[in-house]
Design an enzyme around this catalytic site. Structure first.
Site, PDB file in Angstrom:
ATOM      1  N   ASP A  63       0.807  -0.447   0.027  1.00 43.57           N
ATOM      2  CA  ASP A  63       0.397  -0.079  -0.179  1.00 43.57           C
ATOM      3  C   ASP A  63       0.609   1.115   0.216  1.00 43.57           C
ATOM      4  O   ASP A  63       2.203   1.238   0.110  1.00 43.57           O
ATOM      5  CB  ASP A  63      -0.884   0.078   1.679  1.00 43.57           C
ATOM      6  CG  ASP A  63      -1.792   1.533   1.362  1.00 43.57           C
ATOM      7  OD1 ASP A  63      -2.445   1.564   0.121  1.00 43.57           O
ATOM      8  OD2 ASP A  63      -1.979   1.812   2.514  1.00 43.57           O
ATOM      9  N   SER A  64       0.161   2.188  -0.155  1.00 38.32           N
ATOM     10  CA  SER A  64       0.833   3.952  -0.184  1.00 38.32           C
ATOM     11  C   SER A  64       1.564   4.468   1.339  1.00 38.32           C
ATOM     12  O   SER A  64       2.211   4.480   1.359  1.00 38.32           O
ATOM     13  CB  SER A  64       0.107   4.719  -0.975  1.00 38.32           C
ATOM     14  OG  SER A  64      -0.882   4.881  -0.149  1.00 38.32           O
ATOM     15  N   TYR A  87      -0.627   7.967  -1.949  1.00 37.77           N
ATOM     16  CA  TYR A  87      -0.775   8.207  -3.669  1.00 37.77           C
ATOM     17  C   TYR A  87      -1.900   9.510  -3.744  1.00 37.77           C
ATOM     18  O   TYR A  87      -1.724   9.518  -5.698  1.00 37.77           O
ATOM     19  CB  TYR A  87      -0.760   6.801  -4.161  1.00 37.77           C
ATOM     20  CG  TYR A  87       0.448   6.142  -3.820  1.00 37.77           C
ATOM     21  CD1 TYR A  87       1.719   6.666  -3.275  1.00 37.77           C
ATOM     22  CD2 TYR A  87       1.028   4.612  -4.357  1.00 37.77           C
ATOM     23  CE1 TYR A  87       3.069   6.024  -3.056  1.00 37.77           C
ATOM     24  CE2 TYR A  87       1.516   3.988  -4.096  1.00 37.77           C
ATOM     25  CZ  TYR A  87       2.541   4.339  -3.549  1.00 37.77           C
ATOM     26  OH  TYR A  87       3.903   3.687  -3.289  1.00 37.77           O
ATOM     27  N   GLY A  88      -3.065   9.345  -3.234  1.00 39.82           N
ATOM     28  CA  GLY A  88      -4.374   9.396  -3.641  1.00 39.82           C
ATOM     29  C   GLY A  88      -4.131  11.049  -4.729  1.00 39.82           C
ATOM     30  O   GLY A  88      -5.514  11.253  -5.572  1.00 39.82           O
ATOM     31  N   CYS A 146      -3.588  -1.426  -1.849  1.00 44.27           N
ATOM     32  CA  CYS A 146      -4.393   0.083  -2.289  1.00 44.27           C
ATOM     33  C   CYS A 146      -5.105   0.574  -3.421  1.00 44.27           C
ATOM     34  O   CYS A 146      -4.718  -0.429  -4.858  1.00 44.27           O
ATOM     35  CB  CYS A 146      -2.468   1.233  -2.263  1.00 44.27           C
ATOM     36  SG  CYS A 146      -3.011   2.594  -3.071  1.00 44.27           S
ATOM     37  N   ASN A 147      -5.922   1.184  -3.510  1.00 45.31           N
ATOM     38  CA  ASN A 147      -7.419   1.609  -4.385  1.00 45.31           C
ATOM     39  C   ASN A 147      -6.153   2.311  -5.731  1.00 45.31           C
ATOM     40  O   ASN A 147      -7.056   2.561  -6.432  1.00 45.31           O
ATOM     41  CB  ASN A 147      -8.103   2.083  -4.381  1.00 45.31           C
ATOM     42  CG  ASN A 147      -9.451   1.189  -3.056  1.00 45.31           C
ATOM     43  OD1 ASN A 147     -10.281   0.823  -3.928  1.00 45.31           O
ATOM     44  ND2 ASN A 147      -9.073   0.866  -1.581  1.00 45.31           N
ATOM     45  N   THR A 148      -5.810   3.355  -5.447  1.00 43.16           N
ATOM     46  CA  THR A 148      -5.178   4.417  -6.160  1.00 43.16           C
ATOM     47  C   THR A 148      -3.862   3.352  -7.580  1.00 43.16           C
ATOM     48  O   THR A 148      -3.956   3.620  -8.031  1.00 43.16           O
ATOM     49  CB  THR A 148      -4.772   5.854  -4.997  1.00 43.16           C
ATOM     50  OG1 THR A 148      -5.803   6.165  -4.658  1.00 43.16           O
ATOM     51  CG2 THR A 148      -3.693   6.468  -6.207  1.00 43.16           C
ATOM     52  N   GLU A 175      -5.796   9.624   9.232  1.00 45.70           N
ATOM     53  CA  GLU A 175      -4.761   9.569   9.812  1.00 45.70           C
ATOM     54  C   GLU A 175      -4.870   9.858  11.129  1.00 45.70           C
ATOM     55  O   GLU A 175      -3.296   9.547  12.285  1.00 45.70           O
ATOM     56  CB  GLU A 175      -3.822   9.621   8.363  1.00 45.70           C
ATOM     57  CG  GLU A 175      -3.550   8.534   7.487  1.00 45.70           C
ATOM     58  CD  GLU A 175      -2.681   8.438   6.257  1.00 45.70           C
ATOM     59  OE1 GLU A 175      -1.830   9.333   6.856  1.00 45.70           O
ATOM     60  OE2 GLU A 175      -2.738   7.675   6.345  1.00 45.70           O
ATOM     61  N   CYS A 191     -11.117   2.825  -1.152  1.00 41.05           N
ATOM     62  CA  CYS A 191     -10.120   3.445  -0.355  1.00 41.05           C
ATOM     63  C   CYS A 191      -9.175   2.343   1.054  1.00 41.05           C
ATOM     64  O   CYS A 191     -10.559   2.390   1.493  1.00 41.05           O
ATOM     65  CB  CYS A 191     -10.203   4.843  -0.086  1.00 41.05           C
ATOM     66  SG  CYS A 191      -8.638   6.083   0.683  1.00 41.05           S
ATOM     67  N   HIS A 228      -9.041   3.112   3.491  1.00 40.33           N
ATOM     68  CA  HIS A 228      -8.725   4.260   5.204  1.00 40.33           C
ATOM     69  C   HIS A 228     -10.232   4.099   5.384  1.00 40.33           C
ATOM     70  O   HIS A 228     -10.489   4.483   6.657  1.00 40.33           O
ATOM     71  CB  HIS A 228      -8.734   5.442   4.721  1.00 40.33           C
ATOM     72  CG  HIS A 228      -6.978   5.691   4.955  1.00 40.33           C
ATOM     73  ND1 HIS A 228      -5.702   5.038   3.908  1.00 40.33           N
ATOM     74  CD2 HIS A 228      -5.984   6.491   5.793  1.00 40.33           C
ATOM     75  CE1 HIS A 228      -4.518   5.307   4.092  1.00 40.33           C
ATOM     76  NE2 HIS A 228      -4.959   6.184   5.213  1.00 40.33           N
TER      77      HIS A 228
HETATM   78  N1  DGL Z   1      -4.226   3.372  -0.458  1.00 43.94           N
HETATM   79  C1  DGL Z   1      -5.100   4.981  -1.054  1.00 43.94           C
HETATM   80  C2  DGL Z   1      -5.720   4.250  -1.229  1.00 43.94           C
HETATM   81  O1  DGL Z   1      -6.674   3.844  -1.512  1.00 43.94           O
HETATM   82  C3  DGL Z   1      -5.093   6.142  -0.299  1.00 43.94           C
HETATM   83  C4  DGL Z   1      -4.152   6.720   0.792  1.00 43.94           C
HETATM   84  C5  DGL Z   1      -2.931   7.676  -0.349  1.00 43.94           C
HETATM   85  O2  DGL Z   1      -3.965   8.856  -0.852  1.00 43.94           O
HETATM   86  O3  DGL Z   1      -2.637   7.042  -0.659  1.00 43.94           O
HETATM   87  O4  DGL Z   1      -6.179   4.869  -2.165  1.00 43.94           O
END
Ligand code: DGL
Length: 270
Positions: free
Chosen positions: A14-15, A46-47, A77-79, A157, A189, A191
């Site tokens: 993940d990011s 990363y978003g 990570c979704n991004t 966060e 996402c 989070h």
């Molecule tokens: N892990 C990122 C996501 O699921 C969220 C945090 C980020 O923006 O890196 O999109």
């Protein structure tokens, strides 16, 4: 791959630490699997980054995970799943699973006649159109209402999950989705599962779709099909990050539910 490959760990990345929500779902579902997690805590978020940058970071992480002899990679990570999945799959000698498809499959599993749903995610995920593309492939009659919610990641966060300001910000983003008459909402996402309780209190009519559970289900199915299940392994979880910050342990507990014992810092790229 051979039978002995089953002993190799599954890599999850993940990011940052948000992907620990996916890691913990995998750990609960497949307690025997050895898991290696990489969180790019030095370069999160990363978003808000460009596709090119997210692809570069994701490929660097893939290289790192391959040095750990992983048998499978989960882009938690979704991004990264939205922007870099194709490149990861082209470069990787082992299978790569993202979290976008499991999110859409979870919706289909709930009701495959659904014709309308919403998705909330980071700016880059929404801009990529990855959820729409996946939905048009898996659920062609679905019309998807997408909404970027850039304030949610920093708020979570900070540990702001149930405060008044949390409710105000959620209302700012989600009232529009309520006005659209949407009932099914994908949390796109890493989070957002942490906000489930508050969202449900504010919008009890929403059916929240959490891709982390479905990702664990997809992983289990795929490992079984490929004869790669390592359920007799000893369920070791190793955590690697690109930076260890002051709030690191708090974040770890927030996303994983407890502190993980072994944490190692690894610097990738420059
Ligand atoms: N892990 C990122 C996501 O699921 C969220 C945090 C980020 O923006 O890196 O999109």
């Amino acid at each position: 791959m051979t039978q002995t490959d089953a002993h190799r760990p599954v890599g999850v990345f993940d990011s940052g630490l948000g992907g620990l929500t996916v890691l913990s779902a995998i750990h609960r579902r497949l307690p025997g699997e050895n898991l290696i997690y990489f969180g790019d805590t030095a370069r999160v978020p990363y978003g808000s980054k460009s596709k090119e940058t997210v692809i570069r970071y994701s490929l660097e992480i893939l290289e790192f995970l391959l040095t750990k002899n992983v048998k499978y990679v989960v882009a938690a990570c979704n991004t990264a799943s939205s922007l870099a999945l194709q490149e990861l799959r082209e470069r990787s000698p082992v299978p790569v699973l993202g979290v976008v498809e499991p999110g859409v499959l979870a919706l289909a599993r709930y009701d495959d006649t659904i014709d309308r749903a919403g998705v909330i995610a980071t700016r880059s995920t929404i801009r990529s159109g990855a959820y729409e593309k996946t939905a048009s492939r898996l659920l062609p009659s679905l019309s998807l209402f997408s909404k970027a919610c850039p304030m949610l990641v920093p708020m979570i966060e900070e540990g702001f999950l149930r405060k008044n300001i949390t409710e105000l910000i959620l209302r700012e983003y989600l009232d529009e989705i309520e006005r659209e008459g949407i009932r099914h909402l994908i949390l796109g996402c890493t989070h957002y599962p942490l906000l489930k309780e508050t969202i449900t209190r504010l919008y009890p009519q929403f059916n929240l779709i959490d891709s982390s559970e479905e990702t664990a289900v997809q992983l289990e199915q795929d490992l079984t099909e490929k004869k790669l299940t390592g359920e007799k392994n000893n369920g070791r979880v190793n955590l690697f990050v690109s930076d260890i910050t002051d709030s690191f342990r708090d974040m770890e507990k927030l996303f994983f539910g407890s502190a993980l014992h072994s944490v190692e810092k690894v610097v990738l790229g420059w």
